[in-house]
Design a protein around this motif. Structure first.
Motif, PDB file in Angstrom:
ATOM      1  N   GLN A 114       7.929  -6.149 -44.570  1.00 18.24           N
ATOM      2  CA  GLN A 114       8.861  -5.991 -43.452  1.00 18.24           C
ATOM      3  C   GLN A 114       8.622  -4.662 -42.741  1.00 18.24           C
ATOM      4  OE1 GLN A 114      13.057  -6.073 -44.437  1.00 18.24           O
ATOM      5  NE2 GLN A 114      13.634  -6.451 -42.327  1.00 18.24           N
ATOM      6  N   MET A 115       8.314  -3.617 -43.505  1.00 17.64           N
ATOM      7  CA  MET A 115       8.100  -2.299 -42.918  1.00 17.64           C
ATOM      8  C   MET A 115       6.934  -2.297 -41.936  1.00 17.64           C
ATOM      9  SD  MET A 115       7.357   1.325 -44.897  1.00 17.64           S
ATOM     10  CE  MET A 115       5.641   0.965 -45.279  1.00 17.64           C
ATOM     11  N   TRP A 129      -1.920   6.855 -46.872  1.00 13.43           N
ATOM     12  CA  TRP A 129      -1.129   8.021 -46.478  1.00 13.43           C
ATOM     13  C   TRP A 129      -0.072   7.671 -45.432  1.00 13.43           C
ATOM     14  CZ3 TRP A 129       1.155  12.163 -47.560  1.00 13.43           C
ATOM     15  CH2 TRP A 129       1.595  13.055 -46.593  1.00 13.43           C
ATOM     16  N   GLY A 130      -0.462   7.052 -44.348  1.00 14.49           N
ATOM     17  CA  GLY A 130       0.432   6.948 -43.201  1.00 14.49           C
ATOM     18  C   GLY A 130       1.360   5.759 -43.190  1.00 14.49           C
ATOM     19  N   GLY A 131       1.275   4.871 -44.185  1.00 18.86           N
ATOM     20  CA  GLY A 131       2.052   3.638 -44.141  1.00 18.86           C
ATOM     21  C   GLY A 131       3.544   3.847 -43.976  1.00 18.86           C
ATOM     22  N   TYR A 132       4.112   4.791 -44.709  1.00 20.20           N
ATOM     23  CA  TYR A 132       5.560   4.994 -44.662  1.00 20.20           C
ATOM     24  C   TYR A 132       6.042   5.591 -43.343  1.00 20.20           C
ATOM     25  CZ  TYR A 132       6.738   3.638 -49.435  1.00 20.20           C
ATOM     26  OH  TYR A 132       6.965   2.920 -50.581  1.00 20.20           O
ATOM     27  N   LEU A 133       5.130   6.099 -42.533  1.00 22.17           N
ATOM     28  CA  LEU A 133       5.545   6.567 -41.209  1.00 22.17           C
ATOM     29  C   LEU A 133       6.040   5.412 -40.350  1.00 22.17           C
ATOM     30  CD1 LEU A 133       2.801   9.209 -40.387  1.00 22.17           C
ATOM     31  CD2 LEU A 133       5.187   9.640 -40.952  1.00 22.17           C
ATOM     32  N   ALA A 134       5.679   4.192 -40.738  1.00 21.64           N
ATOM     33  CA  ALA A 134       6.165   3.019 -39.998  1.00 21.64           C
ATOM     34  C   ALA A 134       7.677   2.891 -40.085  1.00 21.64           C
ATOM     35  CB  ALA A 134       5.502   1.749 -40.535  1.00 21.64           C
ATOM     36  N   THR A 135       8.319   3.546 -41.062  1.00 20.64           N
ATOM     37  CA  THR A 135       9.784   3.481 -41.161  1.00 20.64           C
ATOM     38  C   THR A 135      10.445   4.041 -39.912  1.00 20.64           C
ATOM     39  OG1 THR A 135       9.807   5.605 -42.347  1.00 20.64           O
ATOM     40  CG2 THR A 135       9.809   3.603 -43.681  1.00 20.64           C
ATOM     41  N   VAL A 136       9.823   5.034 -39.290  1.00 22.97           N
ATOM     42  CA  VAL A 136      10.375   5.623 -38.070  1.00 22.97           C
ATOM     43  C   VAL A 136      10.360   4.610 -36.923  1.00 22.97           C
ATOM     44  CG1 VAL A 136      10.063   7.474 -36.379  1.00 22.97           C
ATOM     45  CG2 VAL A 136       9.695   7.938 -38.792  1.00 22.97           C
ATOM     46  N   LEU A 194      10.588  -3.931 -34.024  1.00 19.44           N
ATOM     47  CA  LEU A 194       9.902  -2.707 -33.626  1.00 19.44           C
ATOM     48  C   LEU A 194      10.719  -1.961 -32.579  1.00 19.44           C
ATOM     49  CD1 LEU A 194       7.106  -1.256 -34.081  1.00 19.44           C
ATOM     50  CD2 LEU A 194       6.353  -2.415 -31.986  1.00 19.44           C
ATOM     51  N   ARG A 195      10.927  -0.680 -32.780  1.00 14.13           N
ATOM     52  CA  ARG A 195      11.598   0.153 -31.788  1.00 14.13           C
ATOM     53  C   ARG A 195      10.640   0.460 -30.636  1.00 14.13           C
ATOM     54  NH1 ARG A 195      13.404   5.475 -34.389  1.00 14.13           N
ATOM     55  NH2 ARG A 195      15.000   5.523 -32.772  1.00 14.13           N
ATOM     56  N   SER A 196      11.187   0.755 -29.482  1.00 13.93           N
ATOM     57  CA  SER A 196      10.348   1.122 -28.349  1.00 13.93           C
ATOM     58  C   SER A 196       9.841   2.550 -28.533  1.00 13.93           C
ATOM     59  CB  SER A 196      11.134   1.020 -27.041  1.00 13.93           C
ATOM     60  OG  SER A 196      12.107   2.055 -26.974  1.00 13.93           O
ATOM     61  N   ARG A 197       8.746   2.848 -27.867  1.00 11.65           N
ATOM     62  CA  ARG A 197       8.194   4.198 -27.952  1.00 11.65           C
ATOM     63  C   ARG A 197       9.185   5.221 -27.398  1.00 11.65           C
ATOM     64  NH1 ARG A 197       3.927   6.905 -24.306  1.00 11.65           N
ATOM     65  NH2 ARG A 197       3.597   8.869 -25.412  1.00 11.65           N
ATOM     66  N   ALA A 198       9.892   4.860 -26.341  1.00 10.84           N
ATOM     67  CA  ALA A 198      10.860   5.782 -25.741  1.00 10.84           C
ATOM     68  C   ALA A 198      11.986   6.101 -26.723  1.00 10.84           C
ATOM     69  CB  ALA A 198      11.429   5.171 -24.461  1.00 10.84           C
ATOM     70  N   GLU A 199      12.452   5.092 -27.460  1.00 10.33           N
ATOM     71  CA  GLU A 199      13.507   5.327 -28.453  1.00 10.33           C
ATOM     72  C   GLU A 199      13.029   6.309 -29.516  1.00 10.33           C
ATOM     73  OE1 GLU A 199      16.233   1.786 -29.768  1.00 10.33           O
ATOM     74  OE2 GLU A 199      14.208   1.004 -29.404  1.00 10.33           O
ATOM     75  N   ILE A 200      11.839   6.082 -30.016  1.00  9.44           N
ATOM     76  CA  ILE A 200      11.315   6.915 -31.105  1.00  9.44           C
ATOM     77  C   ILE A 200      11.095   8.343 -30.631  1.00  9.44           C
ATOM     78  CG2 ILE A 200       9.376   7.214 -32.695  1.00  9.44           C
ATOM     79  CD1 ILE A 200       8.950   4.146 -32.431  1.00  9.44           C
ATOM     80  N   ALA A 201      10.617   8.500 -29.408  1.00  5.81           N
ATOM     81  CA  ALA A 201      10.194   9.809 -28.914  1.00  5.81           C
ATOM     82  C   ALA A 201      11.346  10.791 -28.735  1.00  5.81           C
ATOM     83  CB  ALA A 201       9.444   9.641 -27.598  1.00  5.81           C
ATOM     84  N   ARG A 202      12.591  10.279 -28.658  1.00 10.37           N
ATOM     85  CA  ARG A 202      13.726  11.183 -28.474  1.00 10.37           C
ATOM     86  C   ARG A 202      13.832  12.146 -29.658  1.00 10.37           C
ATOM     87  NH1 ARG A 202      16.853   6.200 -27.426  1.00 10.37           N
ATOM     88  NH2 ARG A 202      16.551   5.663 -25.231  1.00 10.37           N
ATOM     89  N   ARG A 235      15.853   0.023 -52.036  1.00 11.32           N
ATOM     90  CA  ARG A 235      17.202  -0.516 -51.870  1.00 11.32           C
ATOM     91  C   ARG A 235      18.177   0.588 -51.470  1.00 11.32           C
ATOM     92  NH1 ARG A 235      18.698  -5.944 -51.974  1.00 11.32           N
ATOM     93  NH2 ARG A 235      20.438  -5.524 -53.390  1.00 11.32           N
ATOM     94  N   VAL A 236      18.015   1.761 -52.066  1.00 11.77           N
ATOM     95  CA  VAL A 236      18.882   2.893 -51.728  1.00 11.77           C
ATOM     96  C   VAL A 236      18.544   3.428 -50.339  1.00 11.77           C
ATOM     97  CG1 VAL A 236      19.553   5.249 -52.380  1.00 11.77           C
ATOM     98  CG2 VAL A 236      19.211   3.515 -54.153  1.00 11.77           C
ATOM     99  N   LEU A 237      17.248   3.465 -50.035  1.00  9.43           N
ATOM    100  CA  LEU A 237      16.770   3.959 -48.737  1.00  9.43           C
ATOM    101  C   LEU A 237      15.939   2.856 -48.078  1.00  9.43           C
ATOM    102  CD1 LEU A 237      15.645   7.552 -49.780  1.00  9.43           C
ATOM    103  CD2 LEU A 237      17.506   7.015 -48.211  1.00  9.43           C
ATOM    104  N   PRO A 238      16.569   1.885 -47.436  1.00  9.73           N
ATOM    105  CA  PRO A 238      15.813   0.811 -46.784  1.00  9.73           C
ATOM    106  C   PRO A 238      14.775   1.373 -45.810  1.00  9.73           C
ATOM    107  CG  PRO A 238      18.141   0.262 -46.843  1.00  9.73           C
ATOM    108  CD  PRO A 238      18.029   1.685 -47.316  1.00  9.73           C
ATOM    109  N   LEU A 239      13.695   0.614 -45.631  1.00 11.13           N
ATOM    110  CA  LEU A 239      12.520   1.110 -44.923  1.00 11.13           C
ATOM    111  C   LEU A 239      12.665   0.950 -43.411  1.00 11.13           C
ATOM    112  CD1 LEU A 239       9.831  -0.239 -47.409  1.00 11.13           C
ATOM    113  CD2 LEU A 239      10.897   2.026 -47.329  1.00 11.13           C
ATOM    114  N   ASN A 240      13.631   1.662 -42.840  1.00 16.44           N
ATOM    115  CA  ASN A 240      13.833   1.674 -41.394  1.00 16.44           C
ATOM    116  C   ASN A 240      14.231   3.071 -40.957  1.00 16.44           C
ATOM    117  OD1 ASN A 240      16.878   1.864 -41.477  1.00 16.44           O
ATOM    118  ND2 ASN A 240      16.589  -0.087 -42.556  1.00 16.44           N
ATOM    119  N   HIS A 241      14.364   3.259 -39.662  1.00 18.47           N
ATOM    120  CA  HIS A 241      14.541   4.622 -39.134  1.00 18.47           C
ATOM    121  C   HIS A 241      15.893   5.229 -39.492  1.00 18.47           C
ATOM    122  CE1 HIS A 241      17.293   4.220 -35.557  1.00 18.47           C
ATOM    123  NE2 HIS A 241      17.046   2.951 -35.788  1.00 18.47           N
ATOM    124  N   LEU A 242      16.888   4.407 -39.818  1.00 20.32           N
ATOM    125  CA  LEU A 242      18.209   4.934 -40.141  1.00 20.32           C
ATOM    126  C   LEU A 242      18.330   5.377 -41.588  1.00 20.32           C
ATOM    127  CD1 LEU A 242      20.515   2.423 -38.221  1.00 20.32           C
ATOM    128  CD2 LEU A 242      20.018   4.807 -37.634  1.00 20.32           C
TER     129      LEU A 242
END
Length: 653
Positions: free
Chosen positions: A140-141, A355-362, A370-378, A474-481
């Motif tokens: 899912q991530m 290395w970089g896989g978990y950066l996808a959580t952002v 998928l979040r938009s680039r504009a959302e992430i860039a804030r 489960r404690v820290l789901p793999l998303n930006h929040l």
């Protein structure tokens, strides 16, 4: 750098034991609570059974002698471990490791006394399911199908590390590539098979998967006797049964396929090719362009392979190189694959995102979208640039991926991971006949993989590792929040580090040329240095190696004497290309003609900083370890060059 809200900081503060052991009470409380719970479980398994160890045993001389020896050895171990590298400290900016997340640490400690073996549900009825669920969490991530009700749902499992995950990618790609050839050789009727061995060996992975699915459905419709006959006939024609030599001898129009990887690829790919018997000679390294794989070079080699009828097994994209943290253009590599497949040169695309896989959580919303680039860039200065965003967004269309929870997942070692986009292809890896199954229900998906050992390279493996990863996700789901708050901190730290490096270069230009060689794609930043007035690469390398000696762990001396810990890597002409190498040499004042064939002088040695620790900028105490580091580096540079200025006092940091 944007300030984090108190709420965000406090959520992160509960995640780790802490640089100062601030959460020792929480960790101790959890460990004691669940150790007692384990003891109660033992006592209540069959309470009618009497205790096997008598109450007087603890007073027996032999018991006391054993306890004494055990305590002595454990105290010696504890003392020896004090010489360990302080990964937990914000002063550590070296390799790809940091403090451990409390949920994973406690889950592993909690599970260890149960000692589950994740080879199958017989020896791990709880943690095997957890491992399969971890595969779905990671799927899912990255945007793969992750609903077991879907026939093309992804599948993933844990490995000892990224090396074994990359080997699994090779193994699966070869099995899928060669299977259509086996179907033709066996003469399976009623299937629409490719017209010749070349076409069969070079199907698009999607077409190969569909052909496998058709074969399974056809086989399921046969009588028991015919099913066994056809299964055996196809099995005996497969590359896994014949071996490479016999397979290619029977199909003389085919050649051993190539693996196309960037020159920055990890050495695990070379290992994997040797282990699989394909040979290191089948690995074709592609040049870089701006520290990312050169897609034009990829297109050129694919066109040549198609023209010369040279098969390709897979092309490898790296999402976060070990040396520089840069991202290859996954999106453009997929486009190149589609064009090659249309011309009859199908092959898999694998992403080494150890290395970089978990950066996808952002990049992920809570529902997996998928979040938009504009959302992430804030809130960032430059992240993510278009190339990084496009690479992450394209992960969903790749065939398989390597991710290391024990790196940017902040989990214990022994938790690498391999995930493939479509679980149906794993039938080709099974040690037992696994051609007939139904994916119509979630239960059947989980039941199938409870015999995990038949699909993976390993046999016996720790279920405690699976518990650690599963509970953490489960404690820290793999998303930006949730988990993304941690990765966000590391990206912010990298941007702050980059800014501070620019200031360091300006402040010290009288004595040293300093350069961040390329804009960082992730949370890893390199720094190249050369004493002002020096033109020789050998002298610059000796200078940087001396700085690294000041910042590397030396077990012969107390680690507390070290102010900061870092690592180093090199810039090589074959990786950068002549234009980029000349640009960096010119910026540093180095004569590129002094690059020679002598060992160590055919490259530029640079400092490498892995910025994983979320407390590099300590908001609670108003301390920036990034500032302290550059003050320390300035002092070390000037001491080595004999240009100490009044006011330089970072030695007391």
């Amino acid at each position: 750098m944007p300030a984090e809200s108190p709420l965000t900081r406090h959520r992160i503060d509960a995640c780790f034991l802490g640089p100062y052991g601030e959460n020792d009470g929480l960790l101790e409380k959890l460990v004691v609570e669940f150790l007692r719970d384990h003891v109660y479980w033992r006592r209540n398994f069959h309470p009618e059974d009497p205790p096997a160890i008598s109450t007087e045993a603890s007073r027996h001389p032999d018991y006391l002698a054993f306890e004494s020896r055990m305590r002595r050895e454990l105290h010696q171990l504890s003392a020896a471990l004090k010489r360990s590298v302080p990964f937990h400290s914000p002063r550590y900016m070296g390799h790809m490791v940091s403090d451990l997340l409390l949920p994973g640490l406690v889950a592993q400690i909690l599970t260890l006394p149960y000692n589950p073996n994740n080879v199958s549900e017989d020896s791990a009825p709880v943690t095997v399911d957890m491992e399969v669920q971890v595969g779905l969490q990671l799927a899912q991530m990255v945007g793969y199908p992750h609903d077991p009700l879907q026939p093309d749902c992804a599948f993933g499992h844990l490995t000892s590390g990224g090396t074994l995950a990359n080997y699994q990618a090779l193994r699966l790609a070869l099995a899928l590539k060669a299977f259509p050839v086996a179907l033709r050789a066996a003469g399976v009727p009623d299937l629409v098979l490719p017209e010749d061995d070349w076409a069969a060996f070079n199907l698009h992975p999607g077409a190969g998967t569909q052909l496998l699915d058709q074969w399974q459905r056809w086989l399921a419709g046969q009588s028991s006797t015919l099913r066994n006959q056809w299964r055996r006939r196809v099995q005996e024609a497969r590359i896994e049964h014949l071996g490479l030599v016999e397979f290619f001898a029977r199909h003389p129009t085919l050649r051993v396929p190539l693996v196309l990887a960037p020159v920055t690829a990890h050495y695990s790919w070379s290992k994997g090719l040797k282990l699989l018997g394909l040979g290191r000679a089948q690995m074709h390294l592609l040049p870089e362009n701006g520290m990312r794989l050169d897609v034009d070079a990829l297109e050129t080699i694919l066109e040549r392979c198609q023209r010369e009828r040279q098969p390709v097994l897979l092309s490898v994209a790296v999402l976060g190189t070990t040396e520089y943290g840069t991202f290859d253009p996954v999106d453009r590599m997929l486009e190149a694959r589609e064009r090659a497949s249309a011309a009859g040169l199908g092959h898999s695309v694998h992403v080494d995102a150890a290395w970089g896989g978990y950066l996808a959580t952002v990049f992920r919303n809570e529902d997996g979208s998928l979040r938009s680039r504009a959302e992430i860039a804030r809130g960032y200065n430059a992240f993510p640039n278009e190339e990084v965003y496009s690479a992450i967004a394209a992960l969903a269309d790749t065939d398989s991926i390597t991710i290391d929870p024990h790196k940017l997942g902040y989990l214990p070692f022994g938790t690498g991971a391999f995930v493939c986009r479509d679980h149906r292809v794993t039938a080709l890896l099974s040690e037992e006949a696994d051609y007939v199954f139904t994916g119509a229900a979630s239960k059947s998906y989980l039941e199938r993989y409870r015999g995990l050992g038949q699909f993976i390279p390993e046999g016996s493996k720790s279920g405690a590792n699976a518990a650690a990863v599963f509970v953490t996700h489960r404690v820290l789901p793999l998303n930006h929040l949730h988990f993304g708050r941690l990765t966000r901190q590391t990206i912010l730290a990298a941007e702050a580090f980059h800014q501070r490096a620019t200031r360091f270069a300006a402040d010290n230009q009288d004595c040293v040329a300093a350069l961040v060689p390329f804009q960082p794609d992730s949370n890893l930043v390199c720094l190249a240095l050369n004493p002002r007035g020096n033109g020789r690469i050998a002298a610059a390398n000796a200078f940087v190696r001396g700085l690294h000696d000041d910042m590397r762990a030396d077990p012969r001396h107390p680690l507390q004497l070290k102010q900061f810990f870092g690592s180093m890597t090199t810039l090589r002409a074959e990786a950068l290309g002549e234009v980029e190498m000349r640009r960096i040499c010119d910026a540093l004042g180095l004569d590129s003609a002094t690059l020679d064939g002598e060992e160590g002088n055919d490259r530029i040695v640079i400092l490498r900083h892995t910025l994983m620790n979320p407390y590099l900028i300590d908001h609670e105490n108003g301390i920036s370890y990034i500032d302290l580091y550059f003050e320390y580096l300035q002092e070390r540079v000037r001491q080595r060059l004999g240009t100490i200025r009044p006011g330089d006092s970072s030695a007391s940091v």
